[in-house]
Design an enzyme around this catalytic site. Structure first.
Site, PDB file in Angstrom:
ATOM      1  N   HIS A  52       0.740  -1.218   0.028  1.00 13.68           N
ATOM      2  CA  HIS A  52       0.069   0.195  -0.228  1.00 13.68           C
ATOM      3  C   HIS A  52       0.837   1.142   0.015  1.00 13.68           C
ATOM      4  CE1 HIS A  52      -3.516   2.552   0.853  1.00 13.68           C
ATOM      5  NE2 HIS A  52      -2.568   3.248   1.850  1.00 13.68           N
TER       6      HIS A  52
ATOM      7  N   ASP B 259     -14.876   2.895   8.116  1.00  9.30           N
ATOM      8  CA  ASP B 259     -14.052   3.823   7.590  1.00  9.30           C
ATOM      9  C   ASP B 259     -14.561   4.935   6.556  1.00  9.30           C
ATOM     10  OD1 ASP B 259     -11.323   4.730   7.232  1.00  9.30           O
ATOM     11  OD2 ASP B 259     -11.502   4.289   5.090  1.00  9.30           O
TER      12      ASP B 259
ATOM     13  N   ARG C 284     -14.379  13.013   8.965  1.00  8.25           N
ATOM     14  CA  ARG C 284     -12.900  13.731   9.144  1.00  8.25           C
ATOM     15  C   ARG C 284     -12.932  14.634   8.064  1.00  8.25           C
ATOM     16  NH1 ARG C 284      -9.432   8.666   8.748  1.00  8.25           N
ATOM     17  NH2 ARG C 284      -7.704  10.282   9.084  1.00  8.25           N
TER      18      ARG C 284
ATOM     19  N   SER D 158      -7.424   3.761   9.558  1.00  6.57           N
ATOM     20  CA  SER D 158      -8.296   3.847   8.490  1.00  6.57           C
ATOM     21  C   SER D 158      -7.346   3.001   7.326  1.00  6.57           C
ATOM     22  CB  SER D 158      -8.302   5.386   7.946  1.00  6.57           C
ATOM     23  OG  SER D 158      -8.683   5.396   6.526  1.00  6.57           O
TER      24      SER D 158
ATOM     25  N   LYS E 286      -8.598  -1.320   6.232  1.00  3.90           N
ATOM     26  CA  LYS E 286      -8.748  -1.782   4.544  1.00  3.90           C
ATOM     27  C   LYS E 286      -7.883  -2.727   4.302  1.00  3.90           C
ATOM     28  CE  LYS E 286      -8.813   2.585   3.901  1.00  3.90           C
ATOM     29  NZ  LYS E 286      -8.977   4.050   3.510  1.00  3.90           N
TER      30      LYS E 286
HETATM   31  N1  URA Z   1      -5.799   7.487   3.537  1.00  2.00           N
HETATM   32  C1  URA Z   1      -6.515   6.582   3.928  1.00  2.00           C
HETATM   33  O1  URA Z   1      -7.077   5.646   3.493  1.00  2.00           O
HETATM   34  N2  URA Z   1      -6.969   7.040   5.189  1.00  2.00           N
HETATM   35  C2  URA Z   1      -6.718   8.110   5.870  1.00  2.00           C
HETATM   36  O2  URA Z   1      -7.113   8.517   6.887  1.00  2.00           O
HETATM   37  C3  URA Z   1      -5.662   9.135   5.101  1.00  2.00           C
HETATM   38  C4  URA Z   1      -5.295   8.613   3.811  1.00  2.00           C
END
Ligand code: URA
Length: 436
Positions: free
Chosen positions: A82, A161, A168, A183, A187
């Site tokens: 990632h 999320d 947010r 977050s 995932k």
């Molecule tokens: N990328 C994400 O997936 N989440 C965040 O909070 C910030 C960047």
């Protein structure tokens, strides 16, 4: 349990219990907790922070809020990668085939681009015929057959999320290490990989502006991996200029094919060898970084990585000849317009966000989720950090469909992205630190 008590407790700096964290996440998803209370809680987390244990509990609760992908039908150690987002980041296009050629299965679910950063799925769809929507059975079977598949994110991954991120975004609570770390990791954990490699970027085009912030985020994510039993390694890398020289979907595919053919650009090749090396070690296909690098270099030199890319394209509906003849099979823009340097000097930096925005103006990216994109357009950086320029030299080219007002605006953005100074800048490493 009452949400107002949980908000007060977090506001006072105390640690929340596992039950309290689950109560918040479940209430957010079900709608039982109103947005104003969730927002107050997010702000309390921003100020008071979270311990490693709380962050891990929040991550797992978010991962459990939707589908959990079961990759056990795929043989081998599945390593996911990632990137926290950058401009010109086409590493997945290179790493997928390259590490698959060395025996690490790559079952990758990727996203589309939004704003100034591009998405791997858009880049792959620049290859005519390439399909990114495969059902799970086909996806698993392809990874077992050829070692690699890259598809769009599907299913209901971490809905908590999505809800929390949307809040947010409008409450000034994005910039919190435990919230960003949970977050991202929720995932990744829901997507089912056995081990995770993170590329945490810092600089003008990245979420984290300084190496210190990137390090804090990387540490938090590696700690989550440790707490939840997924081996996680993070590389902290420089994004004070775009990665490679191409920004824009088809242009980036072409550049990725260049690296798979054993060519440059050097920064992109180097980052892929470094990240790929960690993927091989995490996937049990190399003992250490030096051994991993030798195997990856051999896969590039022998053509095995390029062949794997062609196999990936073929399996997902594209013409595998694109690996040999990208210039004739990928879409190309009508015009290639130079952007000239205004003064003599050395390139000190290239604001990656402005370059991404210039490419977006030309049509390479989306301002809103459902915008259409033009795969052919983008930016080609001729000069990069450390290079000498004279007034009038070409700094970059715009690949555009017409020479009108939008191209003019993109050219202005691009020219302003370049920081030119009188002296040669100090060399800086692309890979700053590895945290494991
Ligand atoms: N990328 C994400 O997936 N989440 C965040 O909070 C910030 C960047």
């Amino acid at each position: 349990m009452r949400m107002v008590e949980i908000i007060r407790k977090k506001r006072s700096g105390a640690e929340l219990s596992s039950e309290e964290i689950r109560f918040v996440v479940e209430g957010v998803v079900s709608g039982a907790i109103p947005d104003y209370q969730t927002s107050a809680w997010l702000m309390a987390v921003c100020f008071a922070g979270m311990s490693d244990r709380e962050t891990a509990e929040l991550t797992l609760a978010m991962a459990d809020s939707g589908d959990r992908v079961d990759l056990s039908a795929i043989r081998g150690v599945k390593v996911d990668k990632h990137s926290t987002g950058g401009v010109g980041d086409k590493t997945t296009l290179i790493l997928g085939p390259m590490v698959a050629a060395c025996g690490v299965p790559v079952a990758k679910m990727s996203g589309r681009g939004l704003g100034h950063t591009g998405g791997t799925i858009d880049k792959l769809e620049a290859i005519p015929g390439f399909r990114t929507e495969l059902d799970r059975e086909r996806f698993f079977a392809q990874v077992n057959e050829i070692g690699v598949s890259v598809i769009g994110q599907s299913g209901n991954i971490a809905p908590a999320d999505k809800k929390l991120y949307a809040l947010r975004d409008v409450t000034g609570t994005v910039e919190s290490i435990p919230l960003i770390a949970s977050s991202v990791m929720s995932k990744k954990i829901a997507a089912g990989a056995d081990a995770i490699l993170l590329d945490v970027k810092f600089g003008s085009g990245a979420f984290m502006k300084t190496p210190e912030d990137a390090r804090a985020l990387a540490r938090a994510m590696v700690a989550i991996g440790r707490e939840v039993g997924r081996r996680t390694v993070a590389a902290i890398t420089d994004m004070d200029q775009p990665l490679g020289r191409a920004v824009g979907n088809a242009l980036e595919v072409r550049e990725a094919i260049g690296v798979l053919r054993g060519e440059g650009p050097d920064d992109l090749r180097e980052l892929c060898l470094e990240l790929g090396g960690h993927m091989l070690v995490l996937g049990g296909q190399a003992e250490d970084a030096a051994g991993a690098r030798r195997r990856l270099e051999a896969a590039l030199a022998s053509g095995a990585a390029l062949e794997k890319f062609a196999a990936l394209v073929k399996a997902q509906g594209g013409d595998p000849a694109v690996a040999e003849r990208p210039e004739s099979l990928l879409p190309q823009a009508k015009l290639r317009l130079p952007v000239a340097a205004a003064a003599d000097g050395y390139v000190h930096g290239i604001d990656a966000e402005s370059v991404g925005l210039a490419a977006m103006r030309l049509g390479a990216g989306r301002a809103a989720k459902d915008d259409a994109i033009d795969y052919a357009v983008g930016v080609e950086l001729v000069r990069k950090r450390g290079e000498r320029v004279r007034a009038g030299d070409t700094l970059a080219y715009l690949h555009a469909q017409e020479d009108g007002a939008t191209a003019g605006e993109a050219a202005r953005l691009l020219a302003a992205a370049y920081r030119i100074g009188g002296e040669a800048p100090e060399k800086r490493p692309l890979i700053y630190e590895i945290i494991s």
